[in-house]
Design a protein around this motif. Structure first.
Motif, short mmCIF file in Angstrom:
data_model
loop_
_atom_site.label_atom_id
_atom_site.label_comp_id
_atom_site.label_asym_id
_atom_site.label_seq_id
_atom_site.Cartn_x
_atom_site.Cartn_y
_atom_site.Cartn_z
N LYS A 1 -5.48 -0.25 -8.23
CA LYS A 1 -4.84 -1.46 -7.71
C LYS A 1 -4.03 -2.13 -8.81
O LYS A 1 -4.41 -2.12 -9.97
N GLU B 1 -2.29 -1.58 -3.36
CA GLU B 1 -3.31 -0.53 -3.37
C GLU B 1 -2.61 0.83 -3.38
O GLU B 1 -1.77 1.11 -2.53
N LYS C 1 0.84 -1.19 0.00
CA LYS C 1 0.00 0.00 0.00
C LYS C 1 0.88 1.25 0.00
O LYS C 1 1.86 1.31 0.74
N SER D 1 -8.17 5.95 -6.35
CA SER D 1 -7.49 4.73 -5.91
C SER D 1 -7.42 3.74 -7.06
O SER D 1 -8.40 3.55 -7.79
#
Length: 787
Positions: free
Chosen positions: A433, A444, A117, A431
């Motif tokens: 991924k 992420e 992340k 966002s």
């Protein structure tokens, strides 16, 4: 014409002018009216917030420029707003390093991808790059779901699958200690019952989940042994319905967040979207789970899924597909494999006896390749991949997404660059991924977009600086309220007429508005922009510029000054209209430390020799001065004839002049040309003379012209000897000639006497030659009577 129409026409003029320019400085072309607009143009653009930065006539939008150009224009680094992107790793758990025998780990405790992340702050046009590691973990858990076609043609195959569970558990235990297996079957949509007569078959069904994933291989065998074949109206099956339900019904199937394998075993083709219309089914597949009592209940309601829909659901649920197909349909499924990432095709034997080896081989093939994919990107965002695989192999572009030939325990890495070309909705992070296909782990990434400058937060609304509160003062400039214009928002669009504007924008009551170099806005000239960021108009009437000054060596102001209002302002130690005259006299110093050797004057860093005999950069060269010939004798001798004391060091010591050879002395340069000349006559060790001239031409190059042949006269002590030898040779020659003449006279006389004697002794035959005929013919005239 009112002010609004004038502003519209002016804006159109600026747009047309900009579009006519060739590709150049994107910061200048952007016409950014605020710092936020400026930094969104590109990573090279900065905004000068120095209140004193703009010169008279320059518009606010010229505060936006390339960083180097702003520096040259006098904006200090502390006054330049230039925010940069950044990145922050929020979760960075290391990839798992363990061996099979080191104890069992829960799937959630195994890490194959790093980092997990992070946050990226993106400035338009500036890529943010980070490294991603992937390591195929040892003893990673596997879930395998076996989906078999139970149509009548698969009857013999079903017999071999009945013992598949325990056998497959044994083989897979060599790969992982945590293996689970499940079973499902499919035939076709239930429209008509094709079972007739005494056939022992089940009622037609689309898909049935027979066994949820379990680690009990014997249970698999038992339940599979209870299955019966079904019949179908055509040879093509409804496998896509079954695959869709297996992918989306995770709770019913029992999928874990581990490696997920779906084995599809059939000896037939497949129906896909649109085929359902033949049975009156027109609703497209909704991609949702519809299992009740482990049976697919909506096969009669929804059409078959499309291939693209199926690819999406398999990818979303990290399922890797293995098609175990009979040889007849292998070409069809090979084409399907090319459309489904992380899938494999194996050829079944006639009765599926090789299915275990097929599954093991397909799994090894799938696990040896890692392919990265990303979720949908926000508008204006791009992503680039670069791979670093085993054995030093690298890839870029689409090949940068993958690495092949990976074994368990191998670690590969990727460099991922993300770039924003524009700002989406301000203040709204996005966002995305990134994950390896077929694996449950992912990265992420939160994207934050830099769309405003830091100084924007300190803006003063309705500031007095902006003409009694008619704008917001931020980042060193006024952002005018609606209906206000001017650098300090001093004008209203409803108060000023075009005539007022024109009159105040003409220099000396002339006819040209803003000298034809700008536009009249709010009673003041705003100068046009140039394509080059270095070139600008300025002045109250845009009458000045910084690019029409004198040039030297094709450089503005000789490269030693700046152009202000068409006049060069020279740097220290430089003067002249083009700043091309140096006041530094160090270049005129001779070796005796005198300016121009005391024989000239230093002008613009160059000596002007006043003594005509002297020349050169510092008036130290005198080609006609005594001793010049002797000074260069040895070098001329070795260069021209390869002799003399310096013949061994000639190349090192004597390369300081240009040598020109001539045929004879008449070809040597003569006095009276543009530069002084010295005639030289020197003698070598063999008493041979050579002739040459020495001069320094107008380019201060040394020149030597030399006669290419030596003049070697004979010595006086040799003459008598030579004369004696010659005289002796002459006397001997005369004597020999007289002797030869005497012998020839004696020989001739003897030959003549011999001839006379033979003539007297000769006896001549007086007989007539019998074949002789006279050449004279006599003819008598018959009329002649002798009278």
């Amino acid at each position: 014409m009112d002010l609004k129409l004038l502003l519209i026409s002016t804006s159109l003029g600026v747009i047309c002018y900009s579009s006519a320019q060739k590709e150049g400085n994107e910061c200048i072309k952007a016409n950014a009216k605020s710092c936020g607009e400026c930094i969104q143009v590109g990573a090279k653009c900065g905004w000068c917030m120095d209140p004193e930065f703009l010169k008279q006539g320059e518009a606010t939008l010229t505060r936006c420029d390339e960083l180097e150009s702003l520096r040259k224009r006098g904006c200090s680094s502390a006054k330049v707003e230039n925010p940069r992107g950044s990145q922050l790793v929020l979760k960075n758990k290391a990839v798992t390093n363990r061996n099979k025998g080191e104890g069992k780990l829960r799937p959630e405790d195994i890490t194959q991808i790093q980092p997990q992340k992070l946050n990226l702050s993106l400035r338009s046009g500036e890529p943010q790059s980070f490294n991603l590691k992937f390591k195929l973990a040892e003893d990673y858990p596997i879930d395998l779901y076996y989906l078999v076609d139970l149509s009548n043609s698969m009857k013999d195959d079903l017999e071999n699958v009945k013992n598949l569970g325990t056998q497959l558990m044994v083989e897979m235990s060599k790969i992982t200690s945590d293996f689970r297996i499940g079973f499902g079957s499919f035939v076709e949509k239930k429209l008509l019952n094709p079972c007739t007569g005494d056939q022992n078959c089940t009622s037609p069904f689309s898909y049935k989940n027979v066994l949820t994933l379990t680690s009990n291989g014997q249970q698999f065998n038992t339940l599979v042994g209870q299955q019966q074949i079904d019949e179908n109206l055509d040879s093509t099956e409804g496998g896509f319905d079954a695959i869709m339900q297996v992918a989306v019904c995770g709770e019913h199937i029992g999928w874990r967040n581990v490696t997920r394998l779906l084995v599809v075993s059939t000896d037939a083709g497949f129906h896909f979207a649109g085929d359902g219309k033949l049975g009156g089914i027109v609703l497209p597949n909704d991609g949702k789970c519809h299992l009740e009592n482990n049976m697919y209940t909506m096969s009669h309601y929804y059409d078959y899924p499309s291939i693209a829909h199926l690819v999406q659901k398999l990818s979303d649920n990290n399922i890797q597909t293995i098609f175990a197909i009979t040889e007849e349909f292998q070409p069809v499924y090979m084409e399907l494999k090319n459309l489904i990432p992380k899938s494999a095709v194996g050829t079944l034997s006639a009765n599926s006896s090789n299915v275990i080896n097929l599954i093991i081989d397909a799994y090894n093939s799938l696990s040896s390749e890692v392919i990265l994919e990303n979720s949908k990107l926000p508008e204006g965002v791009t992503i680039m991949y670069q791979s670093r695989c085993k054995n030093g192999l690298t890839g870029e572009g689409e090949m940068g997404r993958k690495c092949s030939n990976i074994s368990i325990g191998d670690e590969v890495s990727f460099t991922i660059s993300i770039t924003a070309k524009q700002c989406p909705e301000i203040g709204k992070p996005e966002s995305i991924k990134i994950k390896p296909l077929g694996f449950n782990e992912e990265v992420e990434i939160t994207l934050n977009f830099i769309c405003e400058c830091d100084c924007h937060k300190d803006g003063i609304e309705n500031s007095e600086i902006c003409h009694n509160g008619n704008g917001t003062y931020e980042c060193g400039a006024c952002r005018c309220n609606e209906g206000r214009i001017g650098r300090q928002c001093e004008c209203s669009t409803n108060e000023v007429t075009s005539e007022d504007l024109d009159e105040s924008c003409r220099k000396d009551n002339g006819t040209d508005i803003c000298s034809n170099n700008g536009d009249c806005v709010c009673g003041a000239c705003e100068c046009k922009k140039r394509e080059s960021p270095e070139e600008r108009y300025s002045g109250m009437f845009c009458e000045c510029d910084n690019f029409n000054c004198d040039r030297s060596n094709n450089k503005l102001c000789g490269g030693h000054g700046r152009c202000e209002c068409r006049v060069c302002i020279c740097e220290a130690n430089w003067t002249g209209s083009a700043c091309d005259c140096s006041l530094d006299t160090t270049t005129c110093l001779a070796s005796n430390k005198q300016i121009c050797n005391g024989r000239g004057t230093c002008e613009c860093g160059t000596c002007k020799c006043t003594d005509p005999k002297f020349q050169g950069p510092t008036c130290e060269i005198c080609p006609t001065c005594p001793g010049v010939c002797e000074q260069h004798k040895e070098c001329v001798q070795c260069r021209a004839f390869g002799t003399g004391e310096k013949k061994d060091t000639c190349e090192r010591d004597c390369s300081y002049f240009n040598l020109i050879k001539v045929k004879d002395r008449d070809k040597l340069p003569q006095p009276g040309q543009a530069f002084p000349l010295m005639h030289c006559k020197e003698r070598d060790a063999n008493d041979c003379w050579f002739y040459y001239t020495y001069a320094v031409n107008n380019k201060t190059e040394k020149e030597v012209h030399v006669v290419e042949t030596l003049d070697c006269p004979a010595g006086p002590d040799i003459i008598p000897i030579v004369a004696g030898v010659v005289a002796g040779i002459v006397l001997i020659g005369l004597a020999l000639l007289l002797i030869w003449k005497l012998l020839m006279i004696i020989h001739d006389r003897r030959e003549f006497a011999k001839f006379e004697k033979e003539k007297m002794n000769a006896k001549w035959d007086t007989g007539e030659n019998p074949i002789y005929k006279s050449a004279v013919t006599t003819v008598v005239n018959p009329k002649y009577e002798g009278k």
